[in-house]
Structure formats: structure tokens, C-alpha cells
Design an enzyme around this catalytic site. Structure first.
Site, PDB file in Angstrom:
ATOM      1  N   GLU A  78       0.837  -1.212   0.000  1.00 52.92           N
ATOM      2  CA  GLU A  78       0.000   0.000   0.000  1.00 52.92           C
ATOM      3  C   GLU A  78       0.866   1.255   0.000  1.00 52.92           C
ATOM      4  O   GLU A  78       0.572   2.221  -0.716  1.00 52.92           O
ATOM      5  CB  GLU A  78      -0.943  -0.003   1.208  1.00 52.92           C
ATOM      6  CG  GLU A  78      -2.098  -0.972   1.024  1.00 52.92           C
ATOM      7  CD  GLU A  78      -2.850  -1.265   2.314  1.00 52.92           C
ATOM      8  OE1 GLU A  78      -3.960  -1.805   2.217  1.00 52.92           O
ATOM      9  OE2 GLU A  78      -2.330  -0.982   3.411  1.00 52.92           O
ATOM     10  N   ALA A 100       6.146   9.107   2.650  1.00 51.67           N
ATOM     11  CA  ALA A 100       7.396   8.418   2.985  1.00 51.67           C
ATOM     12  C   ALA A 100       7.701   7.345   1.951  1.00 51.67           C
ATOM     13  O   ALA A 100       6.796   6.706   1.396  1.00 51.67           O
ATOM     14  CB  ALA A 100       7.292   7.798   4.371  1.00 51.67           C
ATOM     15  N   SER A 105       7.710   4.491   6.346  1.00 47.45           N
ATOM     16  CA  SER A 105       6.512   5.214   6.790  1.00 47.45           C
ATOM     17  C   SER A 105       6.072   4.747   8.168  1.00 47.45           C
ATOM     18  O   SER A 105       5.951   3.544   8.419  1.00 47.45           O
ATOM     19  CB  SER A 105       5.354   4.985   5.814  1.00 47.45           C
ATOM     20  OG  SER A 105       4.172   5.562   6.349  1.00 47.45           O
ATOM     21  N   HIS A 107       3.226   4.843   9.104  1.00 43.24           N
ATOM     22  CA  HIS A 107       1.947   4.148   8.910  1.00 43.24           C
ATOM     23  C   HIS A 107       2.136   2.634   8.848  1.00 43.24           C
ATOM     24  O   HIS A 107       1.212   1.889   9.124  1.00 43.24           O
ATOM     25  CB  HIS A 107       1.253   4.654   7.641  1.00 43.24           C
ATOM     26  CG  HIS A 107       0.654   6.009   7.821  1.00 43.24           C
ATOM     27  ND1 HIS A 107      -0.564   6.207   8.424  1.00 43.24           N
ATOM     28  CD2 HIS A 107       1.119   7.233   7.508  1.00 43.24           C
ATOM     29  CE1 HIS A 107      -0.828   7.507   8.454  1.00 43.24           C
ATOM     30  NE2 HIS A 107       0.176   8.158   7.906  1.00 43.24           N
ATOM     31  N   ASP A 114      -3.716   9.348  10.116  1.00 46.83           N
ATOM     32  CA  ASP A 114      -4.044  10.660   9.567  1.00 46.83           C
ATOM     33  C   ASP A 114      -5.523  10.891   9.845  1.00 46.83           C
ATOM     34  O   ASP A 114      -6.363  10.041   9.521  1.00 46.83           O
ATOM     35  CB  ASP A 114      -3.803  10.702   8.053  1.00 46.83           C
ATOM     36  CG  ASP A 114      -2.334  10.519   7.690  1.00 46.83           C
ATOM     37  OD1 ASP A 114      -1.472  10.771   8.554  1.00 46.83           O
ATOM     38  OD2 ASP A 114      -2.062  10.127   6.548  1.00 46.83           O
ATOM     39  N   GLU A 164       2.827  18.406   9.264  1.00 42.81           N
ATOM     40  CA  GLU A 164       1.632  17.630   8.894  1.00 42.81           C
ATOM     41  C   GLU A 164       0.636  17.719  10.043  1.00 42.81           C
ATOM     42  O   GLU A 164       0.647  16.878  10.948  1.00 42.81           O
ATOM     43  CB  GLU A 164       1.986  16.159   8.617  1.00 42.81           C
ATOM     44  CG  GLU A 164       2.820  15.951   7.368  1.00 42.81           C
ATOM     45  CD  GLU A 164       2.868  14.493   6.916  1.00 42.81           C
ATOM     46  OE1 GLU A 164       2.314  13.620   7.613  1.00 42.81           O
ATOM     47  OE2 GLU A 164       3.464  14.240   5.848  1.00 42.81           O
ATOM     48  N   TRP A 166      -2.224  16.851  10.395  1.00 44.44           N
ATOM     49  CA  TRP A 166      -3.202  15.765  10.408  1.00 44.44           C
ATOM     50  C   TRP A 166      -2.626  14.427  10.881  1.00 44.44           C
ATOM     51  O   TRP A 166      -3.350  13.472  11.071  1.00 44.44           O
ATOM     52  CB  TRP A 166      -3.751  15.567   8.990  1.00 44.44           C
ATOM     53  CG  TRP A 166      -2.647  15.296   7.998  1.00 44.44           C
ATOM     54  CD1 TRP A 166      -2.082  14.085   7.723  1.00 44.44           C
ATOM     55  CD2 TRP A 166      -1.941  16.256   7.191  1.00 44.44           C
ATOM     56  NE1 TRP A 166      -1.064  14.224   6.800  1.00 44.44           N
ATOM     57  CE2 TRP A 166      -0.959  15.543   6.453  1.00 44.44           C
ATOM     58  CE3 TRP A 166      -2.051  17.641   7.011  1.00 44.44           C
ATOM     59  CZ2 TRP A 166      -0.102  16.175   5.558  1.00 44.44           C
ATOM     60  CZ3 TRP A 166      -1.181  18.261   6.122  1.00 44.44           C
ATOM     61  CH2 TRP A 166      -0.229  17.541   5.404  1.00 44.44           C
ATOM     62  N   HIS A 167      -1.298  14.329  11.010  1.00 44.58           N
ATOM     63  CA  HIS A 167      -0.651  13.038  11.280  1.00 44.58           C
ATOM     64  C   HIS A 167      -0.330  12.899  12.769  1.00 44.58           C
ATOM     65  O   HIS A 167       0.429  13.703  13.324  1.00 44.58           O
ATOM     66  CB  HIS A 167       0.627  12.919  10.445  1.00 44.58           C
ATOM     67  CG  HIS A 167       1.381  11.629  10.643  1.00 44.58           C
ATOM     68  ND1 HIS A 167       1.429  10.627   9.695  1.00 44.58           N
ATOM     69  CD2 HIS A 167       2.115  11.175  11.689  1.00 44.58           C
ATOM     70  CE1 HIS A 167       2.172   9.622  10.144  1.00 44.58           C
ATOM     71  NE2 HIS A 167       2.601   9.929  11.372  1.00 44.58           N
TER      72      HIS A 167
HETATM   73 ZN    ZN Z   1       0.329  10.235   7.972  1.00 39.60          ZN
END
Ligand code: ZN
Length: 192
Positions: A78, A100, A105, A107, A114, A164, A166-167
């Protein structure tokens, strides 16, 4: 006793796991035991402890309907797709700033999310998470439950990532509160 200690050390290291442009994931494996980050938004997953503490923040705010989970856990595949799509749609400089490289990442740890203001159109890469109202309250309260805003303005040279808003990253208690009170990012806290 020994097994308890090992478990403790593993979870300690796990919550503070540093994944950055310079620090890839130690091993790229699909993580087990993921659960929905927000009940009812079943496609966005997190590690269970991170999801539970996120629910605690929402319960504290008496609200989760104004929040949308945009992106949580990502597999290596992903992240690869997101990286390639971002380059194709917005070019390499944009991708480097906001996406990233696969394997790098947060994530991919299942400890990052996010979040966006819930509305009809949400930007996947740069979602809108305002610095006002209930969203700002979220930022202020989240550290009590182990969550930090991860990529801060003014810390770009330390994190290697643009601001960021939102992260958010789960680092656990009490780390998140200490980080927040000292105005540190995770890179600085680990060295501290
Ligand atoms: Zn993020």
C-alpha cells in the site's frame, strides 16, 4: 519474571519505534492484531492499544462524529502504491515532502493515523485537520492518552518531514505528555 521483563522491553521499544526517512522499519512484516481505528470506519486499522487510546481521546471530547480516519496502518504494498501515485499525480518533490518512501513510513507500524475534519471531500495526502475548535482540543488532550502530533512546524530539519497537522502517532503514556510538554519531536526525545 524474565518473560514479563522481555515483554515490557518489547512494548517499550515498540511504542517509541523510530521510523523516518533515515530509519527504515527494522523488518517489513504485516502486523497482526489490527483493529478499526474508529468503530464504523472499518477500513482504517491500528494496533489495538493505539486504537483503544484513540477511543479514549474521543470519549474525553464526547465526540467522534466530526472526525474521519483517513489513513492508518499500511502494508508495504500500500505504501508503494501511495508513493507511486503521489509521484504520478503531483511529482517527485511533492511526494518527497509528504509521502514516505516505502519501508520508511510510520503508517507501516500500525501506530500512526491521519485524521481529518469529517466532510464530503477529504484530501487523502494532505487532509484538513484545523487548528481550531474540537480539532485543536483533540491535539491538546491526545498526549494524556499517548498520542502526539508528530511532524511539527519548525522541526522539519529534525524530522525530515514537512509540517503535517493531520498526522498523529501513538507513543504511549507517559512519553506523549513529556514530549508535548517539552515541545520535542520523537527524534529529540529518543536522544534526550
Ligand atoms: Zn500520515
Amino acid at each position: 519474571m524474565r518473560s514479563i521483563l522481555i515483554q515490557y522491553e518489547d512494548s517499550f521499544r515498540g511504542d517509541l519505534l523510530l521510523v523516518t526517512p533515515n530509519h527504515p522499519l527494522p523488518h517489513v512484516t504485516d502486523i497482526q492484531g489490527l483493529v478499526p481505528a474508529i468503530p464504523g470506519q472499518s477500513k482504517i486499522l491500528l494496533q489495538a492499544k493505539a486504537a483503544e487510546s484513540l477511543q479514549q481521546v474521543f470519549r474525553h471530547l464526547h465526540c467522534d462524529t466530526q472526525f474521519a480516519a483517513v489513513s492508518g496502518y499500511r502494508t508495504q504494498d500500500e505504501q508503494q502504491h501511495i508513493w507511486e501515485d503521489a509521484i504520478a499525480e503531483k511529482g517527485l518533490p511533492f511526494a518527497r515532502q509528504f509521502v514516505a518512501i516505502p519501508g520508511h513510513s510510520e503508517h507501516q507500524t500500525g501506530l500512526a493515523i491521519d485524521l481529518a475534519e469529517q466532510k464530503s471531500e477529504i484530501d487523502f495526502i494532505c487532509p484538513d485537520f484545523p487548528r481550531t475548535g474540537i480539532f485543536q482540543q483533540f491535539r491538546e488532550i491526545a498526549p494524556r492518552y499517548g498520542w502526539i502530533e508528530r511532524y511539527l512546524r519548525g522541526k522539519e530539519s529534525v524530522t525530515g518531514i514537512a509540517e503535517e497537522p493531520w498526522h498523529f502517532r501513538y507513543v504511549g503514556v507517559p512519553h506523549a505528555e513529556i514530549l508535548s510538554k517539552k515541545g520535542m519531536v520523537l527524534e529529540e526525545y529518543i536522544r534526550f
